[in-house]
Design an enzyme around this catalytic site. Sequence first.
Site, PDB file in Angstrom:
ATOM      1  N   ASP A 183       0.905  -1.145   0.000  1.00 47.89           N
ATOM      2  CA  ASP A 183       0.000   0.000   0.000  1.00 47.89           C
ATOM      3  C   ASP A 183       0.940   1.189   0.000  1.00 47.89           C
ATOM      4  O   ASP A 183       1.528   1.516   1.032  1.00 47.89           O
ATOM      5  CB  ASP A 183      -0.874   0.000   1.253  1.00 47.89           C
ATOM      6  N   HIS A 184       1.101   1.820  -1.147  1.00 52.72           N
ATOM      7  CA  HIS A 184       2.217   2.769  -1.249  1.00 52.72           C
ATOM      8  C   HIS A 184       2.042   3.981  -0.334  1.00 52.72           C
ATOM      9  O   HIS A 184       3.006   4.652  -0.026  1.00 52.72           O
ATOM     10  CB  HIS A 184       2.488   3.159  -2.701  1.00 52.72           C
ATOM     11  N   HIS A 246      -5.698   2.799   1.017  1.00 53.33           N
ATOM     12  CA  HIS A 246      -4.970   3.977   1.524  1.00 53.33           C
ATOM     13  C   HIS A 246      -5.703   4.679   2.666  1.00 53.33           C
ATOM     14  O   HIS A 246      -5.132   5.019   3.692  1.00 53.33           O
ATOM     15  CB  HIS A 246      -4.750   4.998   0.405  1.00 53.33           C
TER      16      HIS A 246
HETATM   17  C1  BG6 Z   1      -3.368   4.601  -6.506  1.00 51.51           C
HETATM   18  C2  BG6 Z   1      -4.698   4.650  -7.177  1.00 51.51           C
HETATM   19  O1  BG6 Z   1      -3.336   3.578  -5.561  1.00 51.51           O
HETATM   20  O2  BG6 Z   1      -3.095   5.832  -5.866  1.00 51.51           O
HETATM   21  C3  BG6 Z   1      -4.776   5.806  -8.150  1.00 51.51           C
HETATM   22  O3  BG6 Z   1      -4.947   3.440  -7.867  1.00 51.51           O
HETATM   23  C4  BG6 Z   1      -4.366   7.098  -7.481  1.00 51.51           C
HETATM   24  O4  BG6 Z   1      -6.071   5.923  -8.695  1.00 51.51           O
HETATM   25  C5  BG6 Z   1      -3.043   6.940  -6.742  1.00 51.51           C
HETATM   26  O5  BG6 Z   1      -4.258   8.097  -8.469  1.00 51.51           O
HETATM   27  C6  BG6 Z   1      -2.697   8.164  -5.931  1.00 51.51           C
HETATM   28  O6  BG6 Z   1      -1.418   8.036  -5.390  1.00 51.51           O
HETATM   29  P1  BG6 Z   1      -0.533   9.278  -5.016  1.00 51.51           P
HETATM   30  O7  BG6 Z   1       0.707   8.721  -4.429  1.00 51.51           O
HETATM   31  O8  BG6 Z   1      -0.318  10.046  -6.274  1.00 51.51           O
HETATM   32  O9  BG6 Z   1      -1.347  10.093  -4.034  1.00 51.51           O
END
Ligand code: BG6
Length: 497
Positions: A183-184, A246
């Site tokens: 989960d980045h 997230h």
């Molecule tokens: C991803 C989603 O997990 O997170 C995308 O699948 C989204 O739809 C993205 O745009 C947003 O990540 P960040 O790091 O740009 O806030």
Amino acid sequence: NLTSQSGVTFFIFGATGDLAKRKLYPAIYSLFREGKLSERFAVIGLARRHRSIEEFQNDVYHSIQEFARYDISKDDNWKSFVNHFEYMSLNTNDKNGFDDLNQLTESLEQRFNIKGNRLFYLALAPQLFGQVANNLRSGGLLQSAGWHRVVIEKPFGYDLKSAEDLNTQIREVFEEEEIYRIDHYLGKEMIQNIEVIRFANAFFEPLWNNKYIANIQITLSETVGVGDRGGYYESSGALRDMAQNHMLQMVAMMAMEPPSRMESEDIRDEKVKVLRSIRSYKDAQEVKDSVVRAQYTEGTLNNKIVKAYRDEDSVSKTSNTETFFAAELYVDNFRWAGVPFYVRTGKRLPAKATEVVVEFKNIPENVYFAKTNSLEPNLLVFRVNPQEGIYIKFNAKKPGGESMIIPVAMDFCQSCEVGLNTPEAYERLVFDAIRGDSTYFTRWDEVASAWKYIDSISESWSSSDGSDLQHYEAGTWGPKGMKDLLEKKGFKWWPVH
Ligand code: BG6
């Protein structure tokens, strides 16, 4: 560096895809530049498409040039870096292909003196996870001397049931300790900082409960639309794309109890308790009262006209998929009883921002100052993105003769520090995976508990006629229902910075 002892081979399934190009190759390059990889590593790109090794290395170079934190064009050593990259065209259902892959791996392990440590990164559609896992096993790839770990991208299932099936398939081959569900958001600097701010300061933790906190607001807003991901997004929507993972992970970080030790399992034990305590909505009426779903229509964003969601590629003209989701949720435990958590996320909103606002209760209503003017509540704000920092709003005397009280702010802008070049979330997480630290990856019980709450919403949506789907013009802050959600309780959304 951590790999100098025994090295690592990365297997990038989905090597020609977007994620690999935007995030994974740049992350591996940064780790290399920072000396965290040594020379004992190899990367095998795997995808169906035919590419020669030179073409692949060229692609890798260009993706790093475009997306990495470090400038590869000024790096005289880049050839020796990209030399560690191999490519193999592989169909995931081709068992023999996996035998060949094993041979290729063994030869690379010899060449770079790697002791059999293998990291399988599945940047693939989840339907393929089970098949890949099985073929890795039958191809002998899990028999090397070192460790074997699999990193899995979301979506992890579509609901609890499908997530369970997926998990069963993967668990037939890998142990839970070998599975790294990414989960980045958990790799983001300020999300990791939540624990430190909470547990390393005398200021906050004593107030961190329902006696002092009025509500918590979490915003994940984006300006982008669905772009070329319409096909995926149609079956996911904001609920599964952002909230299930997230957003609920952020709720867990904000609400968890102090862990007994700052170690992976202890932290995840506390997080899962929060996720289990999130109250599911009991019926369709409760979902209607507590949840808002909406979709963007055509509008103007950054002075450009952008099209409606229903006009995006691979999206149905009659789609009811939500591109915006907001909810009032409750964590049913002693600490949080009665405190609403307000969450919202949407695409095509006016700004890209990730923020958490803690709104404190007012002090016993204005014993001293009621006659002067009304007080604004104290706020503590975690800014995750695009700026990283912490912001505190409190009350002070307005300078001068009149006895006025005004809100003032203390603003710590971490990303403004000169020379700070914060590692990308993926960089941290890939590094954690190779050193075997699963703290910022989601454990199976967390995923399952998150699905239980999400299912209570999606089940009610799927039996509804769609009339609860609201609309908002692209470039505006979401539908009207978003405000109503808080106004009912006498609160308002604090604007993002
Ligand atoms: C991803 C989603 O997990 O997170 C995308 O699948 C989204 O739809 C993205 O745009 C947003 O990540 P960040 O790091 O740009 O806030």
